[in-house]
Design a protein around this motif. Structure first.
Motif, mmCIF file in Angstrom:
data_model
loop_
_atom_site.group_PDB
_atom_site.id
_atom_site.type_symbol
_atom_site.label_atom_id
_atom_site.label_comp_id
_atom_site.label_asym_id
_atom_site.label_seq_id
_atom_site.Cartn_x
_atom_site.Cartn_y
_atom_site.Cartn_z
ATOM 1 N N ARG A 37 16.696 -23.072 -14.757
ATOM 2 C CA ARG A 37 16.288 -23.034 -13.510
ATOM 3 C C ARG A 37 15.397 -21.719 -13.422
ATOM 4 N N ILE A 38 14.559 -21.612 -12.329
ATOM 5 C CA ILE A 38 13.568 -20.452 -12.276
ATOM 6 C C ILE A 38 14.527 -19.263 -11.851
ATOM 7 N N GLU A 39 15.453 -19.501 -10.983
ATOM 8 C CA GLU A 39 16.365 -18.330 -10.546
ATOM 9 C C GLU A 39 16.585 -17.444 -11.910
ATOM 10 N N GLN A 40 16.918 -18.084 -13.174
ATOM 11 C CA GLN A 40 17.437 -17.103 -14.223
ATOM 12 C C GLN A 40 16.116 -16.478 -14.625
ATOM 13 N N THR A 41 15.045 -16.962 -14.564
ATOM 14 C CA THR A 41 13.568 -16.139 -14.841
ATOM 15 C C THR A 41 13.431 -15.059 -13.750
ATOM 16 N N ARG A 42 13.825 -15.397 -12.356
ATOM 17 C CA ARG A 42 13.663 -14.402 -11.563
ATOM 18 C C ARG A 42 14.604 -12.954 -11.701
ATOM 19 N N ARG A 43 16.008 -13.527 -12.109
ATOM 20 C CA ARG A 43 17.014 -12.649 -12.261
ATOM 21 C C ARG A 43 16.577 -11.761 -13.525
ATOM 22 N N ARG A 44 16.066 -12.289 -14.489
ATOM 23 C CA ARG A 44 15.579 -11.670 -15.961
ATOM 24 C C ARG A 44 14.401 -10.574 -15.549
ATOM 25 N N LEU A 45 13.454 -10.869 -14.762
ATOM 26 C CA LEU A 45 12.479 -9.932 -14.405
ATOM 27 C C LEU A 45 12.958 -8.871 -13.536
ATOM 28 N N ALA A 46 13.755 -9.255 -12.640
ATOM 29 C CA ALA A 46 14.523 -8.300 -11.812
ATOM 30 C C ALA A 46 15.189 -7.229 -12.468
ATOM 31 N N ARG A 47 16.002 -7.649 -13.754
ATOM 32 C CA ARG A 47 16.724 -6.591 -14.520
ATOM 33 C C ARG A 47 15.757 -5.993 -15.428
ATOM 34 N N LEU A 48 14.715 -6.579 -16.013
ATOM 35 C CA LEU A 48 13.538 -5.471 -16.505
ATOM 36 C C LEU A 48 12.999 -4.538 -15.475
ATOM 37 N N ARG A 49 12.709 -4.843 -14.512
ATOM 38 C CA ARG A 49 12.206 -4.099 -13.540
ATOM 39 C C ARG A 49 13.258 -2.872 -13.387
ATOM 40 N N VAL A 50 14.519 -3.122 -13.052
ATOM 41 C CA VAL A 50 15.330 -2.015 -12.834
ATOM 42 C C VAL A 50 15.530 -1.060 -14.123
ATOM 43 N N GLU A 51 14.923 -1.767 -15.401
ATOM 44 C CA GLU A 51 15.084 -0.829 -16.690
ATOM 45 C C GLU A 51 13.881 -0.260 -16.717
ATOM 46 N N GLY A 52 13.066 -0.189 -15.803
ATOM 47 C CA GLY A 52 11.834 0.407 -15.909
ATOM 48 C C GLY A 52 10.575 -0.120 -16.701
ATOM 49 N N LEU A 53 10.935 -1.329 -17.317
ATOM 50 C CA LEU A 53 9.963 -2.056 -18.169
ATOM 51 C C LEU A 53 8.868 -2.841 -17.593
ATOM 52 N N VAL A 54 8.863 -3.301 -16.515
ATOM 53 C CA VAL A 54 8.105 -4.197 -15.764
ATOM 54 C C VAL A 54 7.898 -3.760 -14.355
ATOM 55 N N GLU A 55 6.804 -3.920 -13.753
ATOM 56 C CA GLU A 55 6.887 -3.970 -12.281
ATOM 57 C C GLU A 55 6.098 -4.934 -11.653
ATOM 58 N N ARG A 56 5.961 -4.907 -10.378
ATOM 59 C CA ARG A 56 5.421 -6.194 -9.624
ATOM 60 C C ARG A 56 4.417 -5.641 -8.446
ATOM 61 N N ILE A 57 3.613 -6.821 -8.080
ATOM 62 C CA ILE A 57 2.962 -6.451 -6.842
ATOM 63 C C ILE A 57 2.766 -7.636 -5.962
ATOM 64 N N THR A 58 2.610 -7.759 -4.991
ATOM 65 C CA THR A 58 2.725 -8.861 -3.975
ATOM 66 C C THR A 58 1.185 -9.115 -3.561
ATOM 67 N N LEU A 59 0.674 -10.371 -3.683
ATOM 68 C CA LEU A 59 -0.544 -10.709 -3.473
ATOM 69 C C LEU A 59 -0.570 -11.487 -1.800
ATOM 70 N N PRO A 60 -0.994 -10.746 -0.936
ATOM 71 C CA PRO A 60 -0.750 -11.379 0.538
ATOM 72 C C PRO A 60 -1.789 -12.682 0.613
ATOM 73 N N GLN A 61 -2.879 -12.587 0.116
ATOM 74 C CA GLN A 61 -3.631 -13.696 0.086
ATOM 75 C C GLN A 61 -3.381 -14.868 -0.578
ATOM 76 N N ALA A 62 -2.233 -14.891 -1.235
ATOM 77 C CA ALA A 62 -1.878 -15.986 -2.023
ATOM 78 C C ALA A 62 -0.258 -16.306 -1.800
ATOM 79 N N GLY A 63 -0.108 -16.528 -0.506
ATOM 80 C CA GLY A 63 1.021 -16.820 -0.049
ATOM 81 C C GLY A 63 2.294 -15.880 -0.361
ATOM 82 N N ARG A 64 1.846 -14.634 -0.451
ATOM 83 C CA ARG A 64 2.720 -13.516 -0.932
ATOM 84 C C ARG A 64 3.279 -13.943 -2.389
#
Length: 300
Positions: A37-64
């Protein structure tokens, strides 16, 4: 790195972002874990973000839409692993502003990677997530270089009726942001790469030494060249293929077009029929339709 399951899904997720530069949540899910399920991928990415390994931006013109990219620390760590050793991501790969400005093109490149990955899974061929390598630098002399959008490694499976031959391709993704002539000019750069013989500084070759092109140090055969066309309708696709064909005519004295399959196809066609379908048009004869895996190196 407490909480990171090194050697498993977290490692692959970071490796993919370091190599692909960026991806949406949905694209990351399709690359690394389509069977859960995609929720597992979301949790994985969130965990990597907490560890300072990945980051994210939000594209407002693409449905956020959320776009993920590696941090400087994440890139430095991933490039120490054997499977990514030698990779040299650009200096701006971790800069949020650069990610936002490059998102349109780079996310289309990531979507193109998924076309090949998902089709290989369906067909039983071998094309793993890290077999798609972005922006590999190939010098062609005079301080210039060819830097394809991606280098693809692909092994055909038993269903293809052979012994599992390895295929390689340079992939150029065009979103119609430049004129057809500028796109076609890339053919000349690849032709230069095909014949470029590097000179070792301070050393003169002897008469007995045969000139060896630089690409032969990396590949047993020069990779196929695939132009993936997006961002325009059927008429625009035809204009771009016509420009590629005209440029190919200017290269006629060279062996490049005889030795290397050069193919073009619209991304819409790849998404609909798959890249192994006969949707590719050889630039020397655009009236043909061939699968990219069946377009062999020509000989004269």
């Amino acid at each position: 790195m407490i909480g990171v399951d090194v050697g498993s899904g977290d490692r692959l997720a970071l490796g993919v972002l370091a190599q692909y530069r960026m991806a949406t949540t949905e694209q990351m899910h399709r690359v690394i874990a389509p069977g859960v399920r995609i929720e597992q991928t979301r949790r994985r990415l969130a965990r990597l973000r907490v560890e300072g390994l990945v980051e994210r931006i939000t594209l407002p013109q693409a449905g956020r839409t959320r776009v993920w990219f590696p941090t400087e620390y994440g890139v430095r760590l991933a490039c120490e692993w054997p499977e990514l050793r030698g990779r040299r991501p650009s200096r701006t790969v971790s800069d949020p502003t650069a990610v936002r400005l490059k998102a349109g093109h780079t996310l289309t490149v990531t979507e193109t990677a998924l076309v090949f990955l998902e089709d290989a899974r369906h067909r039983g061929d071998v094309c793993e997530p890290l077999d798609w390598i972005c922006e590999v630098h190939h010098p062609i002399g005079s301080g210039e270089a060819v830097i394809p959008d991606a280098l693809l490694y692909y092994r055909r499976g038993p269903a293809d009726g052979d012994s599992g031959s390895m295929l390689r391709a340079f992939v150029e993704v065009d979103r119609a942001t430049m004129g057809p002539e500028r796109l076609a000019a890339k053919l000349t750069a690849y032709e230069r790469l095909h014949r470029y013989v590097p000179v070792v500084p301070g050393r003169r070759p002897t008469g007995q030494e045969a000139a060896v092109e630089g690409w032969r140090r990396r590949y047993p055969l020069f990779p196929r060249l695939l132009f993936v066309l997006d961002g325009t309708g059927p008429a625009g696709v035809e204009n771009r293929i016509s420009a590629l064909r005209a440029q190919a005519g200017l290269l006629a004295p060279s062996r490049f077009l005889y030795d290397v399959p050069v193919l073009a196809a619209p991304l819409a066609g790849l998404l609909q029929d798959g890249p192994c379908a006969p949707v590719w048009r050889p630039v020397h004869n655009p009236d043909q339709r061939v699968p990219w895996t069946g377009a062999g190196h020509r000989q004269v």
